[in-house]
Design a protein around this motif. Structure first.
Motif, PDB file in Angstrom:
ATOM      1  N   THR A  21     -82.389 -42.681  32.035  1.00 50.16           N
ATOM      2  CA  THR A  21     -81.965 -41.724  33.051  1.00 50.16           C
ATOM      3  C   THR A  21     -81.453 -42.442  34.287  1.00 50.16           C
ATOM      4  OG1 THR A  21     -83.675 -40.179  32.299  1.00 50.16           O
ATOM      5  CG2 THR A  21     -82.745 -39.801  34.488  1.00 50.16           C
ATOM      6  N   LEU A  22     -80.263 -42.057  34.737  1.00 52.91           N
ATOM      7  CA  LEU A  22     -79.730 -42.548  36.001  1.00 52.91           C
ATOM      8  C   LEU A  22     -80.016 -41.487  37.049  1.00 52.91           C
ATOM      9  CD1 LEU A  22     -78.074 -44.798  37.424  1.00 52.91           C
ATOM     10  CD2 LEU A  22     -76.053 -43.380  37.009  1.00 52.91           C
ATOM     11  N   SER A  23     -80.784 -41.866  38.071  1.00 48.77           N
ATOM     12  CA  SER A  23     -81.130 -40.909  39.119  1.00 48.77           C
ATOM     13  C   SER A  23     -80.683 -41.438  40.473  1.00 48.77           C
ATOM     14  CB  SER A  23     -82.631 -40.627  39.120  1.00 48.77           C
ATOM     15  OG  SER A  23     -83.367 -41.823  39.263  1.00 48.77           O
ATOM     16  N   GLU A  24     -80.489 -40.525  41.389  1.00 55.11           N
ATOM     17  CA  GLU A  24     -80.100 -40.862  42.749  1.00 55.11           C
ATOM     18  C   GLU A  24     -81.357 -40.803  43.615  1.00 55.11           C
ATOM     19  OE1 GLU A  24     -76.612 -39.373  45.830  1.00 55.11           O
ATOM     20  OE2 GLU A  24     -76.663 -38.632  43.777  1.00 55.11           O
ATOM     21  N   TYR A  25     -81.487 -41.726  44.559  1.00 59.65           N
ATOM     22  CA  TYR A  25     -82.648 -41.724  45.446  1.00 59.65           C
ATOM     23  C   TYR A  25     -82.195 -41.830  46.899  1.00 59.65           C
ATOM     24  CZ  TYR A  25     -82.093 -46.792  45.796  1.00 59.65           C
ATOM     25  OH  TYR A  25     -81.591 -48.045  46.039  1.00 59.65           O
ATOM     26  N   ASP A  26     -83.071 -41.451  47.800  1.00 60.49           N
ATOM     27  CA  ASP A  26     -82.809 -41.430  49.237  1.00 60.49           C
ATOM     28  C   ASP A  26     -83.001 -42.829  49.814  1.00 60.49           C
ATOM     29  OD1 ASP A  26     -82.683 -40.979  51.967  1.00 60.49           O
ATOM     30  OD2 ASP A  26     -84.403 -39.632  52.022  1.00 60.49           O
TER      31      ASP A  26
END
Length: 144
Positions: A21-26
């Protein structure tokens, strides 16, 4: 590169397709002062997590830094999706952290480069530099 880090016998060939899974983070939350753009960093970065790592298997961490003109302003998430690191991550139990820079006219960084010439301050090439502290805060948050 992986052979150097993991040893010749410990590198598996890449997966045919990505299964993690490729996820975006803050990224703001890890930046000194809480505002990534101040240091020509993007407000978000990417994290690739293989299914085996998400299931609790022990995994190593790789930090992948893009080049100039390759941050999410210029190429979106293509570097994180298409660098082929994720396919190696799936078969070698590696989590890949993709921190992101951003363009900054204030910092004289119109190409979104990592700071290799001092636009964030005189300590740009030291552990105390704001971009390096941000990356290390992200690494520590992942348990590294």
């Amino acid at each position: 590169m992986l052979r150097h880090w993991l040893g010749d016998r410990n590198v598996n060939p890449p997966a045919a397709t990505q299964t993690g899974t490729l996820s975006e983070y803050d990224q703001d939350r890890y930046t000194p002062g809480g505002w990534a753009q101040w240091y020509s960093l993007a407000s978000s970065g990417y994290l690739y997590t293989p299914a085996s790592c998400a299931a609790g298997e022990a995994c190593k961490l790789v930090v992948a830094l893009h080049g100039c003109l390759s941050d999410n302003t210029f190429v979106g998430d293509r570097f994180a999706r298409e660098s082929h690191l994720n396919e190696y991550a799936d078969t070698n139990h590696l989590v890949i952290l993709y921190p992101q820079t951003d363009i900054s006219l204030l910092r004289l960084n119109p190409q979104g480069c990592w700071d290799w010439w001092g636009y964030t301050g005189g300590d740009y090439a030291q552990k105390s530099a704001p971009q390096m502290r941000t990356i290390m805060n992200e690494v520590h948050a992942l348990g590294g």
